[in-house]
Scaffold this motif. Sequence first.
Motif, short mmCIF file in Angstrom:
data_model
loop_
_atom_site.label_atom_id
_atom_site.label_comp_id
_atom_site.label_asym_id
_atom_site.label_seq_id
_atom_site.Cartn_x
_atom_site.Cartn_y
_atom_site.Cartn_z
N GLY A 375 0.76 -1.24 0.00
CA GLY A 375 0.00 0.00 0.00
C GLY A 375 0.79 1.29 0.00
O GLY A 375 0.20 2.36 -0.14
N TYR A 376 2.11 1.23 0.12
CA TYR A 376 2.88 2.46 0.26
C TYR A 376 2.81 3.36 -0.98
O TYR A 376 3.07 4.56 -0.89
CB TYR A 376 4.34 2.14 0.58
N TRP A 377 2.50 2.81 -2.13
CA TRP A 377 2.43 3.61 -3.35
C TRP A 377 1.11 4.37 -3.48
O TRP A 377 1.01 5.34 -4.25
CB TRP A 377 2.63 2.73 -4.58
N ILE A 378 0.10 3.96 -2.73
CA ILE A 378 -1.25 4.48 -2.94
C ILE A 378 -1.40 5.95 -2.54
O ILE A 378 -2.06 6.72 -3.26
CB ILE A 378 -2.29 3.59 -2.23
N PRO A 379 -0.86 6.42 -1.40
CA PRO A 379 -1.06 7.84 -1.05
C PRO A 379 -0.58 8.81 -2.12
O PRO A 379 -1.25 9.80 -2.42
CB PRO A 379 -0.26 8.00 0.25
N GLY A 380 0.59 8.56 -2.72
CA GLY A 380 1.08 9.42 -3.79
C GLY A 380 0.16 9.39 -4.99
O GLY A 380 -0.09 10.43 -5.63
N PHE A 381 -0.35 8.22 -5.32
CA PHE A 381 -1.30 8.08 -6.42
C PHE A 381 -2.56 8.90 -6.18
O PHE A 381 -3.02 9.64 -7.06
CB PHE A 381 -1.65 6.60 -6.60
N VAL A 382 -3.11 8.80 -4.97
CA VAL A 382 -4.33 9.54 -4.63
C VAL A 382 -4.10 11.04 -4.74
O VAL A 382 -4.93 11.78 -5.29
CB VAL A 382 -4.81 9.17 -3.22
N PHE A 420 4.90 11.18 -8.15
CA PHE A 420 4.54 9.85 -7.67
C PHE A 420 5.77 9.09 -7.16
O PHE A 420 5.77 8.54 -6.06
CB PHE A 420 3.86 9.08 -8.80
N VAL A 421 6.82 9.07 -7.96
CA VAL A 421 8.05 8.35 -7.58
C VAL A 421 8.73 9.04 -6.40
O VAL A 421 9.19 8.38 -5.45
CB VAL A 421 9.01 8.26 -8.78
N GLY A 452 1.33 9.26 5.35
CA GLY A 452 1.10 10.69 5.39
C GLY A 452 2.20 11.46 4.67
O GLY A 452 1.93 12.43 3.94
N VAL A 453 3.45 11.04 4.84
CA VAL A 453 4.58 11.70 4.19
C VAL A 453 4.47 11.57 2.67
O VAL A 453 4.70 12.53 1.93
CB VAL A 453 5.91 11.12 4.70
N ALA A 454 4.12 10.39 2.20
CA ALA A 454 3.99 10.18 0.75
C ALA A 454 2.89 11.05 0.17
O ALA A 454 3.06 11.66 -0.90
CB ALA A 454 3.69 8.71 0.47
#
Length: 471
Positions: A375-382, A420-421, A452-454
Amino acid sequence: MALPYARNNRVTPEREAPYSPTAFGGRMPTAPGDLRIETHGIAPVPADRRYGRPGRLFTVWFAPNLTMTGVFTGTVGVALGLDFTTALVAVVLGTLVGAAPTAYLGTWGSRTGVGQLPLARMAFGPGVVLPGALQWLSSIAWDALIGLFGGDALAQLCGWPFWLGVLVVMGAQGALGVLGYEAIHRLQTVMTFALALAFVVLAVKLTDGVHPAASGAAHGADRAGAFVLTFTIALSLSLSWAPYASDFSRYLPADTSRPRMFWYTLLGISVSFVAVQTLGLWGASVFTDQTARGIDTLLGGGALGAFGLLAVVLAALCSNAMNDYSGSLALQTIGVRLPRPVGAALAAALGFPLVLWMHAADTTARFQNVLLLVGYWIPGFVAVVAVDWAARARARRGAPIDLAAESARERPWWPALVAFVAAFAVAVPFMSTGLYVGPVAEALHGADLAYGVAFLTALVLYTPLRLRRRP
C-alpha cells in the motif's frame, strides 16, 4: 465511442486511444441481476447503459471487509502493547482517514463511466504504466492475503490438504471476477446480510468470557509509536481500496447523487473494517493461532466450528472477486490487450503460488509485511489524481467532463510520474515493517508515518507543476 488522439486538430488513427472499445469494449450488464459474463473492459460505459442506485455502494464495500484478515490485523494494536481503548481509537481514526479518499474517488465512476486506473491516464498519460502495474501486482498480493485464510478454512472444513483448499477458493473467486461487475454487486448484497450475521455469532462465541486488555505494556514514546503504527495499519486497509474505487460505480447513472455515493461508500468501508478489527482487539488474547484450525478450536469444533470456517471461506470469495475484477482493468490500463475476463482469471491464478509462499514459513510475519508493503504507493497516487481532477474541474466550471476532449488534448505527463516516484522515495525512511524499519521510524519508536509523508510530498510537488499547465 472511440477516443483517438489528436495533434493540431488532426486525428492520428495509427495510435489507438487508451479507452478504445475496439480493444477494450464488450458486453455490458443491462440491469440489476444481469449475471451474464461482462466482457466490457476499460472503455467508458455509455450514458444509455447506466443503471442502479447509490445504495448498492454500501453493500459492495461492506461485505468484502468482513474477513479474518481484518480480525487478525486488529490484534496488532494489543500485540504492540496498547490497551483496548487506545488501540480502538487508533483503529477508528485510521479507518476513517483511509476510507475518505476511497469514497471521494468512487464518485468519479458515475460522472465518467470509467474505472479508477483508466481515469488515472488523465494525470499520468503513458506514465500510468507504473501505477497500473503496481495496482495489478497489489491485486494479486491481496488475493494471497485474503486467500490464505479462505483456502485454509476450506481445507480445514473439508479435510483437504492446504493447497487444494486454496486452489478451490482461487478458482471460485476467479469465476466471480470473470462474471464481472453485476455478479460482484449481487454477491455482496447477499453476503452483507449473511456475513454480518455470521460475524455477530462469531463475535458472541469468540469473546464469551474474554476481557480486553485494560492496560498495555507500552509506555511513553513506545506507546505513541505503537499508536501511530496501529493507526497506519488500519489506514492501510481502508485506503487499499482507493485504486479500485470508481470500478464499482462506473455503471451508475451520471446524475447519481455524489454526496450519497460518498457516504454510502464511507460507511460501508468504515463500519465493516472497524467491526472486524474491534473483534480482533477484544479477543487478541485468544487469537494466538491465526489459522483456520485456530478458529475451529476457539469455536469448539462441531457445527459451530464448521459454520465459522464457512463464513471465512465466503468472506474470502467476496473480497478476492473484487481484487480480480479490478486487477483485470489495471492490466488493460497498462496496455495489455487481454479480454477483461481473461485478465480476472489470470490474477486469481497468479495469487495461488503467492499463498503457498506465505504459508511455507513464518506466515504471520510474511502476512504483515505484504500487508504494509502493497500500500505504500497508494497515497502518492491519490494525491496526484485528486489534484489533476480538481484542476480540470476548475477549468470546466461545472460543465460535464468530456473524456474524448481530455484524451485528445496532449499534455506533459512527467510531472505526475515525478511526484509519484518522489513521494514513495521520500517516504522510505518513515516506513516500519518486519522487513525494513526506516531510520526516522526507528527514532520514533516504530511509528510509521510513511503514508502521510507520501501523500503530502506528492501534493506539494505536483500541485505547482500541474497548475503551471493549461487545464
